[in-house]
Scaffold this active site. Structure first.
Site, mmCIF file in Angstrom:
data_model
loop_
_atom_site.group_PDB
_atom_site.id
_atom_site.type_symbol
_atom_site.label_atom_id
_atom_site.label_comp_id
_atom_site.label_asym_id
_atom_site.label_seq_id
_atom_site.Cartn_x
_atom_site.Cartn_y
_atom_site.Cartn_z
ATOM 1 N N CYS A 31 7.868 -38.222 -9.679
ATOM 2 C CA CYS A 31 7.930 -36.788 -9.328
ATOM 3 C C CYS A 31 7.166 -35.967 -10.356
ATOM 4 O O CYS A 31 7.674 -35.678 -11.438
ATOM 5 C CB CYS A 31 9.379 -36.332 -9.233
ATOM 6 S SG CYS A 31 9.529 -34.571 -8.848
ATOM 7 N N CYS A 47 8.737 -32.611 -11.252
ATOM 8 C CA CYS A 47 9.878 -32.724 -12.164
ATOM 9 C C CYS A 47 9.414 -33.015 -13.585
ATOM 10 O O CYS A 47 9.954 -32.466 -14.542
ATOM 11 C CB CYS A 47 10.810 -33.864 -11.744
ATOM 12 S SG CYS A 47 11.090 -33.994 -9.986
ATOM 13 N N ASP A 48 8.469 -33.899 -13.734
ATOM 14 C CA ASP A 48 8.195 -34.459 -15.061
ATOM 15 C C ASP A 48 6.822 -34.139 -15.648
ATOM 16 O O ASP A 48 6.553 -34.493 -16.799
ATOM 17 C CB ASP A 48 8.370 -35.988 -15.005
ATOM 18 C CG ASP A 48 9.805 -36.369 -14.647
ATOM 19 O OD1 ASP A 48 10.718 -35.655 -15.084
ATOM 20 O OD2 ASP A 48 10.008 -37.366 -13.928
#
Ligand code: NAP
Length: 329
Positions: A145, A148-149
């Site tokens: 992701c 997300c990261d």
């Protein structure tokens, strides 16, 4: 006893649906998917259980670990009396109400059903993709992701595997943080739409490695990504690529096998929803990644879990009137 609300699945969508229905005195029952850890279904808590730092869930100034966020949500729904069965649903019958849900040989009847079984990121199958606590680098340098990261790779070089729209979209997103993004694709043509291909290909920070697969990620012992061993599938030649992060973007699989033939699914297997969370079966709602291949965020999943709960509550309030007109029972 026919349950008012049964919730299948326990990520942010399911926990939020439980929170709202419990506080509405609907005595929800959650079947959390927490044992059996099949290849398709993650354990209780869903994909956040294999994430480390979560910095984009509002309310946590300094971020929170994914498993801790899920543990907090679980405690919160239990405080309001949600019953939880720690098991997998094995079969459902949505052909008539009350709906029937089986956990092995036990059959549960439900007036409304909220499906929040999520989706699972597909992985290449390398041992290094395992979560850090299983000796891999998942959550600590290998991620599925970028939204997300990506933030954790500011000023670093990263690679992304895949040739579809997700890989292109995530590669472009990663250029906001990383200094260089190498797209590693197993063929010499992309599956992505032309417009996404063009955007990625003309981006100065994105490079492509064609006909290439990742064979090994170094170095789990050091608990960080340092370089990749690659293989050209045409020439069989091996090479190395120094990167500090690896993103896998080879697609997701929604956990919908249970519902095939009973609910409308799209061509990729996601539950089709109308008016946000309503499925093709009246009284069955779907929330989170099981019906959302676009946003896939904890916060958007939680939001749709709230919507599903409110819809279920309204359904139960008006069910009597509706039953008098249309329903057999
Ligand atoms: P996808 O279209 O199925 O693409 C997956 C990519 O991963 C393919 O290029 C595939 O290679 C590669 N791949 C699969 N297994 C692999 C493996 N084991 N090792 C290496 N590479 C592997 O998945 P997606 O990109 O997630 O997209 C899913 C759907 O959502 C699509 O319909 C897409 O159009 C849509 N979507 C749209 C947008 C947008 O419009 N903005 C954004 C994201 C997704 P091959 O090409 O060789 O098969």
């Amino acid at each position: 006893m026919v349950r008012k609300v049964v919730i299948i699945g326990s990520g942010p969508a399911g926990y939020t649906a439980a929170l709202y229905t419990a506080r509405a005195n609907l005595n929800p029952l959650m079947i959390d998917g927490g044992v059996g850890r099949g290849q398709e279904l993650l354990g209780a808590g869903g994909q956040l259980m294999i994430t480390t730092e979560v910095e984009n869930y509002p309310g946590f100034e300094h971020g929170i670990q994914g498993p801790e966020l899920m543990a907090q949500m679980r405690k919160q729904i239990q405080r309001f009396g949600t019953e939880i069965i720690e098991d997998l649903v094995t079969k459902v019958d949505l052909s008539q109400r009350p709906f029937k849900v089986w956990v092995n040989d036990d059959m549960i009847e439900a007036r409304t059903l909220i499906i929040s079984t999520g989706a699972s990121a597909k992985w290449i199958g390398l041992p290094e993709e395992n979560p850090v606590w299983e000796g891999g680098l998942g959550g600590a340098g290998i991620s599925a992701c970028a939204t997300c990261d990506g933030f954790f790779f500011r000023g670093k070089e990263v690679a992304i595997v895949g040739g579809g729209d997700t890989a292109m979209e995530e590669a472009i997103y990663l250029t906001n943080h990383a200094t260089k993004v190498t797209v590693i694709h197993r063929r010499d043509t992309l599956r992505a739409s032309k417009i996404m291909q063009e955007r990625a290909m003309k981006h100065p920070k994105i490079e492509f490695l064609w006909n290439t697969v990742v064979e090994k990620v170094h170095d789990p012992a050091a608990k960080r990504v340092e370089k990749l061993t690659l293989r050209n599938v045409v020439t069989n030649e091996q090479s190395e690529l120094a990167v500090q992060g690896l993103f896998i973007a080879i697609g997701h699989k929604p956990n919908t096998d249970l519902f095939a033939g009973q609910l409308e699914l799209d061509e990729n297997g996601y539950i089709v929803t109308h008016h946000d969370v309503r499925t093709s079966a009246y009284g069955v709602y779907a929330a989170g990644d099981v019906q959302d291949h676009e946003y896939r965020q904890a916060i958007s999943a939680a939001g749709s879990g709230c919507m599903a709960a409110i819809q279920a509550e309204r359904f139960l309030e008006t069910e009597g009137e509706e039953m008098a007109n249309t329903c057999e029972w």
